[in-house]
Design a protein around this motif. Structure first.
Motif, PDB file in Angstrom:
ATOM      1  N   MET A 233      76.779   3.248   5.219  1.00 20.14           N
ATOM      2  CA  MET A 233      75.674   3.089   4.353  1.00 20.14           C
ATOM      3  C   MET A 233      75.494   4.451   3.370  1.00 20.14           C
ATOM      4  SD  MET A 233      74.260   0.389   3.809  1.00 20.14           S
ATOM      5  CE  MET A 233      72.736   0.191   3.003  1.00 20.14           C
ATOM      6  N   MET A 234      75.785   5.232   4.157  1.00 20.29           N
ATOM      7  CA  MET A 234      75.692   7.409   3.443  1.00 20.29           C
ATOM      8  C   MET A 234      76.932   8.060   3.354  1.00 20.29           C
ATOM      9  SD  MET A 234      71.883   6.843   3.162  1.00 20.29           S
ATOM     10  CE  MET A 234      71.834   8.571   2.641  1.00 20.29           C
ATOM     11  N   ASN A 235      77.120   8.177   2.105  1.00 19.11           N
ATOM     12  CA  ASN A 235      78.601   9.039   2.418  1.00 19.11           C
ATOM     13  C   ASN A 235      78.555   9.998   1.274  1.00 19.11           C
ATOM     14  OD1 ASN A 235      79.531   5.945   2.072  1.00 19.11           O
ATOM     15  ND2 ASN A 235      78.836   5.750   0.554  1.00 19.11           N
TER      16      ASN A 235
ATOM     17  N   ILE B 211      70.673  10.485  -2.818  1.00 19.93           N
ATOM     18  CA  ILE B 211      70.208  11.713  -2.207  1.00 19.93           C
ATOM     19  C   ILE B 211      69.284  12.305  -1.074  1.00 19.93           C
ATOM     20  CG2 ILE B 211      71.217  14.430  -2.074  1.00 19.93           C
ATOM     21  CD1 ILE B 211      71.100  13.986  -5.263  1.00 19.93           C
ATOM     22  N   THR B 212      70.244  12.414   0.005  1.00 23.07           N
ATOM     23  CA  THR B 212      69.404  12.629   1.421  1.00 23.07           C
ATOM     24  C   THR B 212      69.819  13.605   2.275  1.00 23.07           C
ATOM     25  OG1 THR B 212      67.682  11.593   3.434  1.00 23.07           O
ATOM     26  CG2 THR B 212      69.697  10.988   2.590  1.00 23.07           C
ATOM     27  N   PHE B 213      68.984  14.915   2.661  1.00 25.66           N
ATOM     28  CA  PHE B 213      69.890  15.398   3.642  1.00 25.66           C
ATOM     29  C   PHE B 213      70.140  14.817   5.386  1.00 25.66           C
ATOM     30  CE2 PHE B 213      70.625  20.008   5.919  1.00 25.66           C
ATOM     31  CZ  PHE B 213      70.996  20.140   5.206  1.00 25.66           C
ATOM     32  N   HIS B 214      70.942  15.568   6.327  1.00 25.38           N
ATOM     33  CA  HIS B 214      71.610  15.364   6.938  1.00 25.38           C
ATOM     34  C   HIS B 214      71.075  16.037   7.755  1.00 25.38           C
ATOM     35  CE1 HIS B 214      72.656  13.496  10.813  1.00 25.38           C
ATOM     36  NE2 HIS B 214      73.065  12.568  10.879  1.00 25.38           N
ATOM     37  N   ASN B 215      69.894  16.762   9.225  1.00 25.22           N
ATOM     38  CA  ASN B 215      70.062  18.365   9.691  1.00 25.22           C
ATOM     39  C   ASN B 215      70.962  17.791  10.330  1.00 25.22           C
ATOM     40  OD1 ASN B 215      68.124  18.431   7.903  1.00 25.22           O
ATOM     41  ND2 ASN B 215      66.208  17.342   9.374  1.00 25.22           N
ATOM     42  N   GLN B 216      71.072  17.353  11.107  1.00 28.19           N
ATOM     43  CA  GLN B 216      72.658  17.347  12.248  1.00 28.19           C
ATOM     44  C   GLN B 216      73.826  18.101  11.870  1.00 28.19           C
ATOM     45  OE1 GLN B 216      70.112  18.005  14.746  1.00 28.19           O
ATOM     46  NE2 GLN B 216      71.969  16.697  16.269  1.00 28.19           N
ATOM     47  N   LEU B 217      74.428  17.181  11.252  1.00 26.70           N
ATOM     48  CA  LEU B 217      75.541  17.496  10.240  1.00 26.70           C
ATOM     49  C   LEU B 217      75.633  18.372   8.916  1.00 26.70           C
ATOM     50  CD1 LEU B 217      76.392  13.604   9.439  1.00 26.70           C
ATOM     51  CD2 LEU B 217      77.031  15.476  11.647  1.00 26.70           C
ATOM     52  N   ASN B 218      73.837  19.678   8.699  1.00 28.20           N
ATOM     53  CA  ASN B 218      73.204  20.287   7.800  1.00 28.20           C
ATOM     54  C   ASN B 218      74.712  20.084   6.846  1.00 28.20           C
ATOM     55  OD1 ASN B 218      72.715  22.116   6.593  1.00 28.20           O
ATOM     56  ND2 ASN B 218      74.456  23.417   7.154  1.00 28.20           N
ATOM     57  N   THR B 219      74.242  18.909   5.266  1.00 25.59           N
ATOM     58  CA  THR B 219      75.257  18.069   4.213  1.00 25.59           C
ATOM     59  C   THR B 219      74.305  17.161   4.292  1.00 25.59           C
ATOM     60  OG1 THR B 219      76.811  17.440   3.250  1.00 25.59           O
ATOM     61  CG2 THR B 219      76.232  16.006   5.550  1.00 25.59           C
ATOM     62  N   SER B 220      74.575  17.243   2.546  1.00 25.02           N
ATOM     63  CA  SER B 220      74.177  16.282   1.684  1.00 25.02           C
ATOM     64  C   SER B 220      74.455  15.089   1.491  1.00 25.02           C
ATOM     65  CB  SER B 220      73.569  16.495   0.279  1.00 25.02           C
ATOM     66  OG  SER B 220      72.533  17.793   0.211  1.00 25.02           O
TER      67      SER B 220
END
Length: 119
Positions: free
Chosen positions: A75-77, A89-98
């Motif tokens: 679902m998220m790329n 657009i969202t931000f993934h804290n664990q992966l430190n990436t948008s």
């Protein structure tokens, strides 16, 4: 086997009364935000959930019996792709990436067809 209750103690009192049976739950906003309340007081909503679940189960069984394979696609790329719609657009804290919300699953399904999974 039966269990006989000798003592029953209320551990969590109900602080909010349920809507009256003759009034029902009419406010659409409350029905969708507090789905549990809608399911408690509205038999039609409960029946709709059960009917939807049975329909999905029937469809899955039918497709499996005819040789189709159920797959999951992300679902998220990390890159925006698909249609020309403005990406979410969202931000993934664990992966430190948008990450970008997938607009359409066709790209992944086409990759499966190319890989030999036609059904």
């Amino acid at each position: 086997a039966y269990v006989y209750v000798c003592v029953c103690q209320l551990l969590a009192p109900c602080l909010h009364m349920l809507p009256k049976e003759y009034m029902g739950l009419k406010d659409t906003e409350v029905r969708f935000r507090q789905r549990y309340l809608d399911l408690i007081v509205n038999d039609k909503a409960r029946h709709t959930f059960i009917l939807r679940s049975q329909a999905i189960q029937y469809l899955r069984n039918y497709l499996v019996e005819h040789g189709f394979l159920e797959v999951e696609t992300p679902m998220m790329n990390p890159v925006a792709g698909g249609a020309t719609a403005k990406p979410f657009i969202t931000f993934h804290n664990q992966l430190n990436t948008s990450l970008f919300l997938r607009v359409a699953p066709e790209l992944y399904l086409k990759q499966l067809v190319i890989g030999g999974l036609e059904r």
